[in-house]
Design a protein around this motif. Structure first.
Motif, short mmCIF file in Angstrom:
data_model
loop_
_atom_site.label_atom_id
_atom_site.label_comp_id
_atom_site.label_asym_id
_atom_site.label_seq_id
_atom_site.Cartn_x
_atom_site.Cartn_y
_atom_site.Cartn_z
N ARG A 203 -17.90 -135.73 -50.57
CA ARG A 203 -19.16 -136.32 -49.93
C ARG A 203 -19.68 -137.26 -51.31
NH1 ARG A 203 -22.00 -130.54 -50.23
NH2 ARG A 203 -23.08 -131.39 -52.09
N ASP A 205 -22.20 -137.22 -52.73
CA ASP A 205 -22.92 -136.62 -53.89
C ASP A 205 -21.93 -136.01 -54.44
OD1 ASP A 205 -24.30 -133.60 -53.15
OD2 ASP A 205 -23.16 -135.05 -51.59
N ASN A 206 -20.59 -135.72 -54.42
CA ASN A 206 -19.82 -135.43 -55.23
C ASN A 206 -18.83 -136.42 -55.94
OD1 ASN A 206 -20.41 -132.77 -55.60
ND2 ASN A 206 -19.42 -132.16 -53.64
N ASP A 220 -16.79 -132.10 -59.27
CA ASP A 220 -17.19 -130.90 -58.28
C ASP A 220 -15.82 -130.69 -57.53
OD1 ASP A 220 -18.50 -128.95 -57.52
OD2 ASP A 220 -20.08 -129.84 -56.59
#
Ligand SMILES: Nc1ncnc2c1ncn2[C@@H]1O[C@H](COP(=O)(O)OP(=O)(O)OP(=O)(O)O)[C@@H](O)[C@H]1O
Ligand SMILES: [Mg+2]
Length: 312
Positions: A203, A205-206, A220
């Protein structure tokens, strides 16, 4: 991502843990910077030391439910090439906390929208995963089928809950037979066998787009597992749809870069799309609200569009 952070703070770590970290760093921590947002409660901070060095720390109490994810991230991190992820510098356990230290990357979350300056770099790094992480470089990770099979089975639960409460999900109701047919953990397990290290949580945000170079790094890796390389591309499709891509466009972008995507049985992808969308829909309805609930709602909506595209 504009979310309210629930994260632990550096001061929340027991004194002995902070002492162990600073002993390992060989210098005292003089500045702590918190990233925005995040869905988990562990510590995630950029620290600067008195000697000028900088490192990114992720930490959690070993008694916490997600502690095993931090241990997994440490085990996987050792084997990741820096072309795909920030380097794991060290990992320690002290006073029943685990702390993982990573190369600190100055950057920001990439923009996945069609036409964004980050998009090509993001898609390229997703394409590089298959090449860099096959054969799977980590011996201790489990088969991705274990993760995927836990995503499946939610449509039946949603239907039962809807029938019980008299509530109707008209989208699901009009596709009930097909969803039931495709929501099959065994097919996912079979179709996802492979020997690539897969991330399972791709994603925006990773990911970080490095300041200056724009180079994309993937963060992550706590869900890392062994499996077929098409799986990470599949996880990424609904993220692209959420960002404004059409399902056809998202699939085409990935197909151009991920050989395993071009080779996968199309029905396996449909089975995946059904499973992950059911997982999001169920957890949106039955999990916490807030930023996580809102994310799951957007993801489920993207998943429904993806399923409609695939099933015609
Ligand atoms: N090596 C790094 N260098 C710089 N920033 C980082 C690094 N690793 C993580 N971050 C920042 O910290 C945020 C959280 O990191 P990560 O996703 O690994 O943690 P998490 O606790 O699993 O959080 P989440 O629940 O948000 O996924 C990232 O979105 C990013 O902004
Ligand atoms: Mg994350």
């Amino acid at each position: 991502m504009n979310t309210v952070s629930v994260r632990a703070r550096w001061e929340d770590l027991p004194l002995e843990v902070r002492a162990a970290v600073q002993a390992r760093l060989g210098s005292s921590v003089v500045e702590v910077v918190y990233p925005e947002g995040g869905f988990t409660q562990g510590l995630a901070v950029r620290v600067t030391c008195a000697d000028g060095s900088e490192v990114f720390l992720k930490a959690v109490d070993l008694a916490a439910r997600m502690a095993s994810h931090y241990q997994a991230e440490a085990a996987v991190g050792k084997h990741l090439p820096t072309v795909v992820a920030p380097r794991l510098v060290w990992s320690l356990e002290a006073s029943s906390w685990i702390v993982n230290a990573f190369e600190s990357v100055r950057g920001r979350e990439p923009d996945l929208r069609p036409g964004s300056a980050d998009l090509n770099g993001v898609l390229d790094v997703v394409g590089v995963l298959e090449q860099e992480l096959t054969p799977c470089p980590v011996s201790g990770v489990g088969p991705v089928g274990e993760t995927l099979s836990s995503l499946a089975g939610h449509w039946a639960r949603l239907a039962a809950a809807g029938a019980g409460s008299g509530g109707q999900d008209s989208w699901a109701a009009s596709r009930r037979v097909r969803l039931a047919e495709l929501d099959d953990p065994d097919r996912l397990v079979k179709a996802s066998v492979g020997d690539t290290l897969v991330h399972c949580d791709l994603r925006a945000d990773n990911m970080l787009a490095e300041a200056g170079t724009g180079r994309i790094r993937i963060l992550d890796w706590s869900w890392g597992a062994r499996g077929a390389a098409w799986v990470d591309a599949a996880f990424f499709v609904p993220q692209l749809i959420t960002a404004g891509h059409s399902p056809a466009g998202a699939e085409a972008e990935l197909g151009a870069r991920v050989p395993a995507w071009r080779a996968v049985d199309p029905e396996a992808v449909s089975v995946f799309a059904v499973a992950i969308t059911g997982y999001w829909a169920w957890n949106q309805a039955n999990g916490p609200g807030g930023a996580l609930g809102a994310y799951r709602g957007r993801a489920a909506e993207a998943g429904r569009r993806w399923i409609d595209y695939r099933l015609g």
